[in-house]
Scaffold this motif. Structure first.
Motif, PDB file in Angstrom:
ATOM      1  N   VAL A 136      -1.766   3.027   5.494  1.00  0.00           N
ATOM      2  CA  VAL A 136      -0.727   2.883   5.767  1.00  0.00           C
ATOM      3  C   VAL A 136      -0.370   1.692   7.226  1.00  0.00           C
ATOM      4  O   VAL A 136      -0.503  -0.036   7.039  1.00  0.00           O
ATOM      5  CB  VAL A 136       0.137   2.254   4.145  1.00  0.00           C
ATOM      6  CG1 VAL A 136       0.766   1.621   4.193  1.00  0.00           C
ATOM      7  CG2 VAL A 136       0.259   3.056   3.573  1.00  0.00           C
ATOM      8  N   SER A 137      -0.316   2.016   7.756  1.00  0.00           N
ATOM      9  CA  SER A 137      -0.276   1.583   9.194  1.00  0.00           C
ATOM     10  C   SER A 137      -1.567   1.497  10.263  1.00  0.00           C
ATOM     11  O   SER A 137      -1.982   0.471  10.650  1.00  0.00           O
ATOM     12  CB  SER A 137       0.688   2.803  10.075  1.00  0.00           C
ATOM     13  OG  SER A 137       1.453   3.262   9.879  1.00  0.00           O
ATOM     14  N   ALA A 138      -2.857   2.251   9.868  1.00  0.00           N
ATOM     15  CA  ALA A 138      -4.044   1.865   9.717  1.00  0.00           C
ATOM     16  C   ALA A 138      -4.232   0.596   9.125  1.00  0.00           C
ATOM     17  O   ALA A 138      -5.149  -0.630   9.764  1.00  0.00           O
ATOM     18  CB  ALA A 138      -4.955   3.016   9.808  1.00  0.00           C
ATOM     19  N   LEU A 139      -3.884   0.477   8.249  1.00  0.00           N
ATOM     20  CA  LEU A 139      -4.454  -0.894   7.137  1.00  0.00           C
ATOM     21  C   LEU A 139      -3.470  -1.979   7.930  1.00  0.00           C
ATOM     22  O   LEU A 139      -4.356  -3.124   8.350  1.00  0.00           O
ATOM     23  CB  LEU A 139      -4.314  -0.593   5.777  1.00  0.00           C
ATOM     24  CG  LEU A 139      -4.555  -0.211   5.068  1.00  0.00           C
ATOM     25  CD1 LEU A 139      -4.481   0.171   3.757  1.00  0.00           C
ATOM     26  CD2 LEU A 139      -6.436  -0.290   4.486  1.00  0.00           C
ATOM     27  N   ALA A 140      -2.476  -1.814   8.044  1.00  0.00           N
ATOM     28  CA  ALA A 140      -1.158  -3.024   8.584  1.00  0.00           C
ATOM     29  C   ALA A 140      -2.359  -3.560  10.115  1.00  0.00           C
ATOM     30  O   ALA A 140      -2.035  -4.705  10.283  1.00  0.00           O
ATOM     31  CB  ALA A 140       0.243  -2.674   8.914  1.00  0.00           C
ATOM     32  N   GLU A 141      -2.756  -2.268  11.198  1.00  0.00           N
ATOM     33  CA  GLU A 141      -3.414  -2.690  12.537  1.00  0.00           C
ATOM     34  C   GLU A 141      -4.879  -3.407  12.285  1.00  0.00           C
ATOM     35  O   GLU A 141      -4.954  -4.444  12.606  1.00  0.00           O
ATOM     36  CB  GLU A 141      -3.756  -1.187  12.451  1.00  0.00           C
ATOM     37  CG  GLU A 141      -2.365  -0.860  13.462  1.00  0.00           C
ATOM     38  CD  GLU A 141      -2.653   0.177  13.988  1.00  0.00           C
ATOM     39  OE1 GLU A 141      -3.500   0.787  14.270  1.00  0.00           O
ATOM     40  OE2 GLU A 141      -2.114   1.135  14.940  1.00  0.00           O
ATOM     41  N   PHE A 191       0.936  -0.829   0.020  1.00  0.00           N
ATOM     42  CA  PHE A 191       0.013   0.215  -0.059  1.00  0.00           C
ATOM     43  C   PHE A 191       1.013   1.076  -0.246  1.00  0.00           C
ATOM     44  O   PHE A 191       0.932   1.695  -0.109  1.00  0.00           O
ATOM     45  CB  PHE A 191      -1.062  -0.027   0.992  1.00  0.00           C
ATOM     46  CG  PHE A 191      -2.067  -0.684   0.982  1.00  0.00           C
ATOM     47  CD1 PHE A 191      -2.922  -0.363   0.076  1.00  0.00           C
ATOM     48  CD2 PHE A 191      -1.955  -1.828   1.526  1.00  0.00           C
ATOM     49  CE1 PHE A 191      -4.306  -1.138  -0.014  1.00  0.00           C
ATOM     50  CE2 PHE A 191      -3.381  -2.812   1.886  1.00  0.00           C
ATOM     51  CZ  PHE A 191      -4.223  -2.990   0.644  1.00  0.00           C
ATOM     52  N   ALA A 192       2.042   0.851   0.384  1.00  0.00           N
ATOM     53  CA  ALA A 192       2.986   2.366   0.475  1.00  0.00           C
ATOM     54  C   ALA A 192       3.135   2.408  -0.484  1.00  0.00           C
ATOM     55  O   ALA A 192       3.746   3.667  -1.442  1.00  0.00           O
ATOM     56  CB  ALA A 192       4.026   1.918   1.826  1.00  0.00           C
ATOM     57  N   SER A 210      -1.967  -6.472   1.920  1.00  0.00           N
ATOM     58  CA  SER A 210      -1.597  -6.690   0.891  1.00  0.00           C
ATOM     59  C   SER A 210      -2.564  -6.247  -0.476  1.00  0.00           C
ATOM     60  O   SER A 210      -3.743  -6.648   0.146  1.00  0.00           O
ATOM     61  CB  SER A 210      -0.846  -8.029   0.598  1.00  0.00           C
ATOM     62  OG  SER A 210       0.554  -8.007   0.810  1.00  0.00           O
ATOM     63  N   PRO A 211      -2.726  -5.104  -0.996  1.00  0.00           N
ATOM     64  CA  PRO A 211      -3.798  -4.859  -1.677  1.00  0.00           C
ATOM     65  C   PRO A 211      -4.002  -5.615  -2.669  1.00  0.00           C
ATOM     66  O   PRO A 211      -3.236  -6.794  -2.877  1.00  0.00           O
ATOM     67  CB  PRO A 211      -2.987  -3.595  -2.336  1.00  0.00           C
ATOM     68  CG  PRO A 211      -1.867  -3.974  -3.058  1.00  0.00           C
ATOM     69  CD  PRO A 211      -1.107  -4.191  -1.777  1.00  0.00           C
TER      70      PRO A 211
END
Length: 544
Positions: free
Chosen positions: A30-35, A20-21, A40-41
């Motif tokens: 990106v951090s919020a998605l990882a949490e 995503f980065a 991976s998109p």
């Protein structure tokens, strides 16, 4: 495909998946998605997010469950958060149109965490929810509006929503809007959006119905069509079961009663209620979901289904696109879909996010040709079974039984387990009531024994004060002013005036709380006729 000249872009299968980065999203997102476990998109996200962030008009197609919401939602939020603009009252800067209220709520739920990080206000406006609250939110200022066409048009007509500040407009599930007859409302809404802004249109299919919208509102759109047809998903298996009318209900119960979660689709609201009742009688935890229910009831049913409180959700096609629940194992067409498009939308409830799933269609003998022709037109290769006698291995795997008799035995066993659960609940309730009854009998016996001793003189007769002094009063009345201690004089209200309020007829209160009269022209107003007679006081001294 729409007959428009667009740039066709696809993500090659051999290309390594970017992060995503790499797509250009800010580190906080990106951090919020990882949490949330999104690292991976999906292909549709990897293909569309860079173009959407660059401000291009996007025309995207991906099967249901492919991640379209983040594909348009994240670029929209990031763009609005970084463009330096400010949202004014009644004038949202971002607009997402969806065909159903369920889908509108799903989109808002998916994007709200990222909107909060970017300090953007988001609001859902749709039918079946409180319009006054929506109006209040718009007056306070909403950055992103997620709306259904009907409710949004109502708010525009009331002049509480103005679209002249919208910079980014998104149409989600545009083909269903066309199918549901929303094109007049959609075009009326988009005509009020100022030209020059960004437009994104996403759908599970891109067909001729979308051509009008694309030509009229999208400027040189980049088209991304990276996912195969929903029917061609390799993790999804398709089956058509030809059943006789008498066997349809038992087969439905057999499939819905297996381990895992299932969604059964029917055509009508009455059919949904009927099938849900039949499944519950067969021991399957099932509830209906259709447009005849209130939004609160629909939300409650969905929450129970998501939380594992239901085995089967019986839904009409109004929910075919609005239900976004991961972990659905089986989609069951109790009533065959009307056309291939409806079939694909229904089937898209399973095999989401790379998971496997099974799609089963029940066809009566006279419906075989219609169902087989429909599936061929949408390129779905479905296994065909005749439900009769002893089942083949593949059919037994779908139904969970080896023959009609085994299926009937399994159904009766589920009914027995359901009846046993009900019996256990009734026994538990009966035990609680028996314990309560025993306590009440003991209390009654104690009181009767005391009454007998009182009559015989063995113990003194209890007075009402002695017997109930320690019991809290059910009703308490505050004394009137002057009824407290200190030998104060007590007054009784006669005309309904309220203590502490403004006295009637110009009377005022002194420092002790007593009413005193004003005299005008030598007359006491309280003594005028019409207040109990000439010079009759309004307050009677009970101590006199």
């Amino acid at each position: 495909m729409p007959s428009v000249d667009t740039e066709q872009t696809a993500l090659p299968a051999e290309t390594s998946a970017p992060s995503f980065a790499d797509l250009g999203l800010p580190p906080a997102i990106v951090s919020a998605l990882a949490e949330r476990g999104v690292t991976s998109p999906f292909p549709i996200q990897a293909a569309t997010i860079p173009d959407a962030l660059s401000g291009k008009d996007v025309l995207g197609r991906g099967r249901t469950g492919s991640g379209k919401t983040l594909s348009f939602g994240l670029p929209l939020l990031v763009t609005l958060a970084t463009d330096g603009g400010r949202t004014q009252a009644k004038r949202p800067r971002g607009l997402i149109l969806t065909p159903t209220r369920e889908l509108a709520m799903q989109v808002a739920d998916a994007l709200d965490p990222y909107a909060r990080i970017l300090r953007l206000d988001m609001k859902v406006v749709c039918g079946g929810t409180s319009m006054p609250r929506q109006i209040e939110a718009l007056r306070n200022g909403v950055d992103v509006l997620v709306a259904t066409p009907g409710r949004l048009r109502d708010l525009i007509d009331r002049k509480v929503c103005i679209l002249d500040s919208v910079k980014i407009a998104v149409l989600d599930e545009a083909d269903q809007m066309a199918d549901m007859g929303f094109l007049p409302e959609v075009t009326e809404i988009l005509d009020q959006v100022p030209p020059g802004g960004q437009r994104m249109l996403f759908s599970a299919t891109l067909e001729k119905e979308i051509d009008t919208l694309v030509r009229r509102y999208l400027s040189e759109p980049v088209t991304h069509e990276v996912d195969p047809s929903a029917g061609a998903v390799t993790t999804m298996s398709h089956h058509v079961l030809v059943v006789k009318p008498k066997a349809k209900a038992p087969v439905t119960a057999a499939i819905a009663g297996q381990d895992g979660r299932s969604i059964a689709f029917v055509r009508t609201q009455l059919g949904a209620d009927r099938v849900a009742d039949q499944l519950r009688e067969a021991g399957v935890r099932a509830e209906p979901l259709h447009g005849g229910m209130t939004q609160q009831a629909r939300n409650a049913v969905l929450e129970r289904f998501k939380g594992g409180g239901l085995d089967c959700l019986v839904a009409t096609d109004v929910a075919a696109r609005g239900i976004h629940v991961d972990g659905v194992d089986v989609v069951l067409h109790v009533d065959p879909a009307r056309d291939g498009k409806d079939y694909l939308h229904r089937a898209g409830r399973t095999a989401r996010a790379g998971r496997s799933g099974t799609v089963v269609t029940l066809a009566l003998p006279h419906q075989r040709k219609t169902v087989f022709g429909m599936l061929e037109r949408v390129d779905v290769n479905a296994a065909r079974h005749i439900v009769d006698g002893v089942f083949t291995d593949s059919l037994a795997k779908v139904i969970g039984s080896g023959s009609l008799t085994d299926m009937e035995a399994d159904t009766v066993e589920r009914e027995a387990r359901s009846a046993q659960r009900d019996a256990d609940d009734m026994i538990a309730r009966a035990e609680r009531q028996a314990q309560r009854a025993a306590k009440l009998h003991a209390e009654a016996a104690r009181l009767r024994d005391r009454a007998a001793k009182e009559r015989s003189g063995e113990i003194p007769m209890a007075s009402s004060h002695d017997d109930f002094a320690d019991r809290p009063a059910k009703h308490s009345r505050k004394p009137y002013r002057g009824q407290g201690g200190g030998g104060g004089r007590r007054f009784e209200r006669r005309d309904g005036d309220k203590w502490g309020g403004k006295p009637r007829n110009g009377s005022r209160r002194d420092d002790r709380g007593h009413a005193r009269r004003e005299e005008r022209g030598g007359e006491r107003r309280g003594g005028q006729a019409g207040f109990g007679g000439k010079n009759k006081p309004r307050w009677r001294d009970r101590n006199a």
